[in-house]
Design an enzyme around this catalytic site. Structure first.
Site, PDB file in Angstrom:
ATOM      1  N   HIS A 192      47.132  52.694  30.097  1.00 23.82           N
ATOM      2  CA  HIS A 192      46.610  51.587  30.903  1.00 23.82           C
ATOM      3  C   HIS A 192      45.193  51.913  31.365  1.00 23.82           C
ATOM      4  O   HIS A 192      44.925  53.017  31.827  1.00 23.82           O
ATOM      5  CB  HIS A 192      47.525  51.380  32.105  1.00 23.82           C
ATOM      6  CG  HIS A 192      47.161  50.242  32.978  1.00 23.82           C
ATOM      7  ND1 HIS A 192      46.537  50.402  34.196  1.00 23.82           N
ATOM      8  CD2 HIS A 192      47.331  48.907  32.810  1.00 23.82           C
ATOM      9  CE1 HIS A 192      46.361  49.216  34.750  1.00 23.82           C
ATOM     10  NE2 HIS A 192      46.822  48.295  33.942  1.00 23.82           N
TER      11      HIS A 192
ATOM     12  N   MET B 269      39.779  38.219  34.149  1.00 21.64           N
ATOM     13  CA  MET B 269      40.983  37.463  34.515  1.00 21.64           C
ATOM     14  C   MET B 269      42.173  37.832  33.641  1.00 21.64           C
ATOM     15  O   MET B 269      42.033  38.170  32.467  1.00 21.64           O
ATOM     16  CB  MET B 269      40.738  35.957  34.378  1.00 21.64           C
ATOM     17  CG  MET B 269      40.371  35.511  32.977  1.00 21.64           C
ATOM     18  SD  MET B 269      40.570  33.734  32.692  1.00 21.64           S
ATOM     19  CE  MET B 269      42.229  33.692  32.002  1.00 21.64           C
TER      20      MET B 269
ATOM     21  N   GLY C  30      31.692  36.530  39.732  1.00 29.84           N
ATOM     22  CA  GLY C  30      31.353  37.905  40.094  1.00 29.84           C
ATOM     23  C   GLY C  30      30.453  38.024  41.315  1.00 29.84           C
ATOM     24  O   GLY C  30      30.271  39.126  41.844  1.00 29.84           O
TER      25      GLY C  30
END
Length: 349
Positions: A116, A175, A306
């Site tokens: 991950h 996202m 952002g």
């Protein structure tokens, strides 16, 4: 409780090094996690440390990897991460993509066999800082019901984008292809807060506001999010010859096993298209145009993607980063991990 950026970095780095990572790799992971926390993405920040520490300590991440990088064409390559911690693999493979894009105008680099990697915004910003456009997608374990389905198949499969304007400000878009990332639900659990009933469903497939009853997440915008998560799975899994869809390894099922995840970076050099100067000037114009738009009721202004995270980063640099007390206490303790995550279901509590 608030903590200074440097202290948080040191606490994370030391904990991960104690778990078994080299100091260099622990430093990279700490960088990525602090990046997330300081920008307000707490779902991908310090709250993940104990999970990583347990997986590292139990052998589910390769702490002595042999990285290989193979160019498969003028603008394409594959980076084999040898199942090292994903943050390091993603960062190193993005470095290679940046080099290729500077030389040839564009680069597509697949990173395979990795753990991950955390917040993708960190890696696309690597490209933006070099005046390139960064795009990154990665697969994750199945925890989302496909549109019209009653059981999970795809992961949250995030997409990120970043580019820098002439004023030095960076547009950053990061996202999940679900209504909300799983990490956000973990964050709500750590704070004992409810979630909106549009984020997830329980075992019966009914909407739930209880983060501890979540059994599957929902794709963003129904069939549109479903299509996007399939696209991400193809680009970062199928394209790299890795397990895909429901076959992607679980984050929690067996922390002694490698995960073999994939990620794809696409880096574009504006100089090979409209030219860097005009690109950056036009991007800045777009940012300013957005800020000048009349805000809707309930909003103070229109922000470009952002912008609020960047503002939050500046504030937290000055005032400290808010971290859940329990998490900070763990980071300061001598405990490597509390054996809380191994052999849990995808929605480990």
């Amino acid at each position: 409780m608030k903590v200074e950026k440097q202290e948080l970095h040191e606490l994370i780095q030391k904990k991960l090094h104690r778990a078994g990572l080299t100091e260099e790799h622990a430093d990279v992971v700490a960088d990525v996690l602090v990046h997330a926390d300081i920008r307000g993405y707490h779902s991908h920040g310090a709250m993940r440390v104990e999970y990583y520490a347990e997986r590292i300590a139990k052998g589910g991440l390769n702490t002595n990897p042999n990285f290989t990088f193979e160019k498969t064409g003028p603008t394409t390559a594959v980076f084999d991460g040898d199942n090292a911690v994903g943050h390091v693999v993603a960062k190193e493979s993005m470095k290679e993509a940046i080099k290729m894009a500077k030389e040839n105008g564009i680069a597509v680099v697949g990173a395979k066999r990795m753990g991950h990697s955390g917040a993708l915004s960190y890696f696309v910003q690597q490209a933006a800082e070099e005046d390139l456009i960064g795009i990154s997608v990665c697969q994750s374990d199945p925890m989302v019901v496909p549109f019209g389905g009653a059981e999970p198949y795809y992961g949250t499969n995030p997409i990120a984008f970043a580019a820098r304007g002439s004023n030095g400000e960076v547009v950053t878009f990061d996202m999940a292809t679900t209504v909300q990332a799983w990490g956000k639900i973990l964050d709500k659990r750590s704070r004992n807060e409810e979630i909106p009933d549009t984020w997830a469903v329980d075992k019966e497939g009914n909407p739930t506001t209880d983060p501890f009853k979540v059994n599957a997440l929902l794709p963003i915008a129904g069939p549109k999010g479903y299509g996007l998560m399939m696209m991400v799975d193809i680009l970062s899994g199928v394209l790299l010859g890795l397990p895909h869809g429901k076959h992607v390894s679980s984050m929690y099922e067996d922390l002694t096993e490698y995960r073999n995840l994939g990620q794809l970076h696409i880096v574009i050099n504006p100089e090979y298209f409209v030219g860097l100067k005009l690109f950056k000037e036009s991007l800045t114009d777009s940012m300013h145009d957005l800020n000048k738009i009349k805000p809707a009721p309930g909003f103070k202004e229109v922000s470009y993607p952002g912008q609020r995270s960047a503002d939050r980063e500046k504030q937290n640099e000055e005032n400290g980063i808010e971290i859940v007390d329990e998490i900070l206490e763990y980071l300061k303790s001598d405990v490597v991990h509390n054996n809380r995550y191994d052999h849990k279901d995808p929605f480990a509590k």
